[in-house]
Design an enzyme around this catalytic site. Sequence first.
Site, PDB file in Angstrom:
ATOM      1  N   ARG A  76      -8.600  -0.586   4.374  1.00  0.00           N
ATOM      2  CA  ARG A  76      -7.511   0.198   4.237  1.00  0.00           C
ATOM      3  C   ARG A  76      -5.950  -0.251   3.512  1.00  0.00           C
ATOM      4  O   ARG A  76      -5.613   0.259   2.518  1.00  0.00           O
ATOM      5  CB  ARG A  76      -7.083   1.358   5.073  1.00  0.00           C
TER       6      ARG A  76
ATOM      7  N   ARG B 122      -4.885   9.973   4.173  1.00  0.00           N
ATOM      8  CA  ARG B 122      -3.867  11.287   4.215  1.00  0.00           C
ATOM      9  C   ARG B 122      -3.137  11.061   3.767  1.00  0.00           C
ATOM     10  O   ARG B 122      -2.164  12.677   3.068  1.00  0.00           O
ATOM     11  CB  ARG B 122      -3.195  11.367   5.468  1.00  0.00           C
TER      12      ARG B 122
ATOM     13  N   ARG C 208      -0.054  14.628  13.149  1.00  0.00           N
ATOM     14  CA  ARG C 208       1.294  14.504  11.555  1.00  0.00           C
ATOM     15  C   ARG C 208       0.643  15.387  10.907  1.00  0.00           C
ATOM     16  O   ARG C 208       0.398  15.791   9.614  1.00  0.00           O
ATOM     17  CB  ARG C 208       0.426  13.586  10.619  1.00  0.00           C
ATOM     18  N   PRO C 209       1.837  16.726  11.386  1.00  0.00           N
ATOM     19  CA  PRO C 209       2.231  17.282  10.236  1.00  0.00           C
ATOM     20  C   PRO C 209       2.784  17.515   9.053  1.00  0.00           C
ATOM     21  O   PRO C 209       3.660  16.490   9.258  1.00  0.00           O
ATOM     22  CB  PRO C 209       2.764  19.076  11.480  1.00  0.00           C
ATOM     23  N   VAL C 210       2.217  18.748   8.591  1.00  0.00           N
ATOM     24  CA  VAL C 210       2.801  18.703   7.302  1.00  0.00           C
ATOM     25  C   VAL C 210       3.676  19.491   6.721  1.00  0.00           C
ATOM     26  O   VAL C 210       3.874  20.020   5.442  1.00  0.00           O
ATOM     27  CB  VAL C 210       1.888  18.306   5.941  1.00  0.00           C
TER      28      VAL C 210
ATOM     29  N   ASP D  53       4.873   0.968  12.000  1.00  0.00           N
ATOM     30  CA  ASP D  53       3.475   0.581  11.238  1.00  0.00           C
ATOM     31  C   ASP D  53       4.034  -0.992  11.785  1.00  0.00           C
ATOM     32  O   ASP D  53       2.437  -2.462  11.386  1.00  0.00           O
ATOM     33  CB  ASP D  53       3.179   0.404   9.421  1.00  0.00           C
TER      34      ASP D  53
ATOM     35  N   ILE E  52       8.183   7.485  16.545  1.00  0.00           N
ATOM     36  CA  ILE E  52       7.025   8.049  15.587  1.00  0.00           C
ATOM     37  C   ILE E  52       6.477   8.677  16.110  1.00  0.00           C
ATOM     38  O   ILE E  52       6.040  10.183  15.079  1.00  0.00           O
ATOM     39  CB  ILE E  52       7.366   7.280  14.712  1.00  0.00           C
TER      40      ILE E  52
ATOM     41  N   LYS F   5       0.524  -0.787   0.389  1.00  0.00           N
ATOM     42  CA  LYS F   5       0.069  -0.217   0.140  1.00  0.00           C
ATOM     43  C   LYS F   5       0.968   1.032  -0.065  1.00  0.00           C
ATOM     44  O   LYS F   5       0.808   2.116  -1.086  1.00  0.00           O
ATOM     45  CB  LYS F   5      -1.345   0.285   0.780  1.00  0.00           C
ATOM     46  N   ASN F   6       1.556   1.501   0.902  1.00  0.00           N
ATOM     47  CA  ASN F   6       2.767   2.535   0.774  1.00  0.00           C
ATOM     48  C   ASN F   6       3.387   3.165   0.144  1.00  0.00           C
ATOM     49  O   ASN F   6       4.258   3.692  -0.074  1.00  0.00           O
ATOM     50  CB  ASN F   6       3.241   2.730   2.203  1.00  0.00           C
TER      51      ASN F   6
ATOM     52  N   CYS G 296      -4.681  12.753  12.816  1.00  0.00           N
ATOM     53  CA  CYS G 296      -5.837  11.258  13.088  1.00  0.00           C
ATOM     54  C   CYS G 296      -5.469  10.487  14.539  1.00  0.00           C
ATOM     55  O   CYS G 296      -4.371  11.152  15.523  1.00  0.00           O
ATOM     56  CB  CYS G 296      -4.972  10.016  11.692  1.00  0.00           C
TER      57      CYS G 296
HETATM   58  C1  LIG Z   1       1.108   6.075   3.041  1.00  0.00           C
HETATM   59  C2  LIG Z   1       2.249   6.035   3.957  1.00  0.00           C
HETATM   60  O1  LIG Z   1       3.860   5.574   3.269  1.00  0.00           O
HETATM   61  N1  LIG Z   1       2.013   6.249   5.765  1.00  0.00           N
HETATM   62  C3  LIG Z   1       3.165   5.739   6.320  1.00  0.00           C
HETATM   63  C4  LIG Z   1       4.280   7.504   6.055  1.00  0.00           C
HETATM   64  O2  LIG Z   1       3.555   8.079   6.850  1.00  0.00           O
HETATM   65  P1  LIG Z   1       3.799   9.241   7.119  1.00  0.00           P
HETATM   66  O3  LIG Z   1       4.686   9.940   5.386  1.00  0.00           O
HETATM   67  O4  LIG Z   1       3.142  10.670   7.058  1.00  0.00           O
HETATM   68  O5  LIG Z   1       5.096   9.829   7.981  1.00  0.00           O
HETATM   69  P2  LIG Z   1       6.097  10.485   7.624  1.00  0.00           P
HETATM   70  O6  LIG Z   1       7.595   9.570   7.889  1.00  0.00           O
HETATM   71  O7  LIG Z   1       5.376  11.424   7.153  1.00  0.00           O
HETATM   72  O8  LIG Z   1       5.678  10.769   9.542  1.00  0.00           O
HETATM   73  C5  LIG Z   1       7.764  10.653  10.216  1.00  0.00           C
HETATM   74  C6  LIG Z   1       6.735  11.720  11.134  1.00  0.00           C
HETATM   75  O9  LIG Z   1       7.344  12.855  11.299  1.00  0.00           O
HETATM   76  C7  LIG Z   1       6.023  13.967  11.148  1.00  0.00           C
HETATM   77  N2  LIG Z   1       6.616  14.962  10.713  1.00  0.00           N
HETATM   78  C8  LIG Z   1       6.187  14.475   8.699  1.00  0.00           C
HETATM   79  C9  LIG Z   1       6.135  14.891   7.926  1.00  0.00           C
HETATM   80  C10 LIG Z   1       5.978  16.829   7.793  1.00  0.00           C
HETATM   81  O10 LIG Z   1       5.886  17.696   7.679  1.00  0.00           O
HETATM   82  N3  LIG Z   1       5.853  16.978  10.319  1.00  0.00           N
HETATM   83  C11 LIG Z   1       6.424  16.486  11.247  1.00  0.00           C
HETATM   84  O11 LIG Z   1       6.026  16.537  12.118  1.00  0.00           O
HETATM   85  C12 LIG Z   1       4.809  12.707  12.006  1.00  0.00           C
HETATM   86  O12 LIG Z   1       4.557  13.323  12.770  1.00  0.00           O
HETATM   87  C13 LIG Z   1       5.286  12.153  12.380  1.00  0.00           C
HETATM   88  O13 LIG Z   1       5.670  11.888  13.809  1.00  0.00           O
HETATM   89  O14 LIG Z   1       5.022   6.913   7.116  1.00  0.00           O
HETATM   90  C14 LIG Z   1       5.241   6.530   8.118  1.00  0.00           C
HETATM   91  C15 LIG Z   1       6.129   6.477   9.504  1.00  0.00           C
HETATM   92  O15 LIG Z   1       7.298   5.643   8.666  1.00  0.00           O
HETATM   93  C16 LIG Z   1       3.747   5.473   8.113  1.00  0.00           C
HETATM   94  O16 LIG Z   1       4.118   5.162  10.154  1.00  0.00           O
HETATM   95  C17 LIG Z   1       3.131   5.434   7.242  1.00  0.00           C
HETATM   96  O17 LIG Z   1       1.931   4.170   7.378  1.00  0.00           O
HETATM   97  C1  LIG Z   2      -0.642   4.724   8.927  1.00  0.00           C
HETATM   98  C2  LIG Z   2      -0.314   3.911   8.194  1.00  0.00           C
HETATM   99  O1  LIG Z   2      -1.094   4.590   6.978  1.00  0.00           O
HETATM  100  P1  LIG Z   2      -1.290   5.892   6.765  1.00  0.00           P
HETATM  101  O2  LIG Z   2       0.033   6.513   6.811  1.00  0.00           O
HETATM  102  O3  LIG Z   2      -2.529   6.182   5.126  1.00  0.00           O
HETATM  103  O4  LIG Z   2      -2.271   6.559   8.146  1.00  0.00           O
HETATM  104  C3  LIG Z   2      -0.267   2.824   8.430  1.00  0.00           C
HETATM  105  O5  LIG Z   2      -0.376   2.610   6.761  1.00  0.00           O
HETATM  106  O6  LIG Z   2       0.035   1.675   9.144  1.00  0.00           O
END
Ligand SMILES: CC(=O)N[C@H]1[C@@H](OP(=O)(O)OP(=O)(O)OC[C@H]2O[C@@H](n3ccc(=O)[nH]c3=O)[C@H](O)[C@@H]2O)O[C@H](CO)[C@@H](O)[C@@H]1O
Ligand SMILES: C=C(OP(=O)(O)O)C(=O)O
Length: 421
Positions: A399, A93, A122-124, A307, A329, A22-23, A117
């Site tokens: 999902r 997301r 999970r900020p961007v 995960d 994380i 999926k990811n 969530c």
């Molecule tokens: C669709 C997908 O691939 N999802 C995966 C992806 O989520 P996702 O890409 O959302 O996770 P991130 O690696 O970005 O998040 C890691 C950490 O960084 C923080 N963060 C991230 C971005 C940002 O702009 N600011 C910030 O502070 C997040 O809150 C978290 O604490 O990687 C995660 C970490 O391996 C996995 O659990 C998710 O399954």
């Molecule tokens: C956290 C997960 O996915 P998402 O980043 O899409 O929420 C996940 O695959 O476990």
Amino acid sequence: MDSILIRGGLPLRGTIEISGAKNAALPLMAACLLTDEPLRLSNVPALMDIRTMAELLRCLGVEADDQGGGAWTLHVADIADTTAPYDIVRKMRASVLVLGPLLARTGKADVSLPGGCAIGTRPVNIHIDGLMALGAEIEIDGGYIRAKAPKGLTGAVYTMPQVSVGATENLLMAAVLARGTTVLENAAREPEIADLIDLLTAMGARIEGRGTDRLTVCGVDALHGADHAVLPDRIETGTYAVAGAITGGDLMLKGANHEIVEAIMKPLRESGATLDFLEDGIRVRRDGQGILGVDVMTQPYPGFPTDMQAQIMALMSISHGAAMITETIFENRFMHVPELGRMGADITVHGASALVRGVRRLRGAPVMATDLRASVSLVLAGLAADGETQVNRVYHLDRGYERLEQKLEACGADIERVKGQ
Ligand SMILES: CC(=O)N[C@H]1[C@@H](OP(=O)(O)OP(=O)(O)OC[C@H]2O[C@@H](n3ccc(=O)[nH]c3=O)[C@H](O)[C@@H]2O)O[C@H](CO)[C@@H](O)[C@@H]1O
Ligand SMILES: C=C(OP(=O)(O)O)C(=O)O
């Protein structure tokens, strides 16, 4: 709403085919926005998140054609719309992954903020800061990230303040069409990113540093179509490996990729499971001996993945001894703890760590979880528990796990989906 009913206590034996990840598939699908030629993906898992990404891409003008058997063709000759609406982004997301490619191809993108969530806020901010480093002008307005780059993006050196999988993917997809060279420092190294790099390279992108935390991208004027098979799912592999170990069974995980699962398999091996890395997959078994307690800490790749944290906790809950499980994380990824407790597990949370004291048996109970991996940890606990476990809110499982009940049932699990009203 549907639920899953499990009558536990049966050792699982047989073969489980590992699906595409999926990811990996989600960012690969978003990459179709970077070219006006068709992208052909195979080994795409049949999952709700994949359908959601297809729905989002269709809103943007993509012809997203599911040909069955995991084959998809994605083609967008002209981007029809540059807005990723709230109604779709709130479902998933990973929708934010259209931001980088939309901006790179059209110079404009309005993407709903995904919001927090169950597992954390999970900020961007890193996605946004990184795109601004490439010259994008971005403001947050009305719950949307409003980004523009009227003169195109320009390469830059950007050091990510924290390792982020999604931000690395977004920035890679932006940088491939930017003018000049981009260097991403402290980039995530997850295998799903390497898979995206492989696809982008097949589309004509120039990227160095695959598998490292320093990615160098030389922007090109245009990308072309490509064919690509999605990487096998390492989290699904790990989940079914735990299913084999927790039930004292013997499972062949067909198609599992050996190279990307070492961190997942290490604590399993240390807990007493026997693992054989075979040509066509991985065999996992646990004979009569008990499960040993093993401490685990989640880390970005190549560390133990967040995960898999809930699933390994389910296994540790019936260990002979104790295990400290530390989540580094996400700040709120222990929602499975009280539910496992309802099944008799003895777990206490101290900040980011959970102390799991193994119990002799778990007992079936009605349970529910608020995210995907927490839900599957309850399925795993239910497979090992005495009596009946009803896992509610099955849509979380849909999902991310393709044909979960069928795959487990074929290996001897007593499991069924109960249709809700
Ligand atoms: C669709 C997908 O691939 N999802 C995966 C992806 O989520 P996702 O890409 O959302 O996770 P991130 O690696 O970005 O998040 C890691 C950490 O960084 C923080 N963060 C991230 C971005 C940002 O702009 N600011 C910030 O502070 C997040 O809150 C978290 O604490 O990687 C995660 C970490 O391996 C996995 O659990 C998710 O399954
Ligand atoms: C956290 C997960 O996915 P998402 O980043 O899409 O929420 C996940 O695959 O476990």
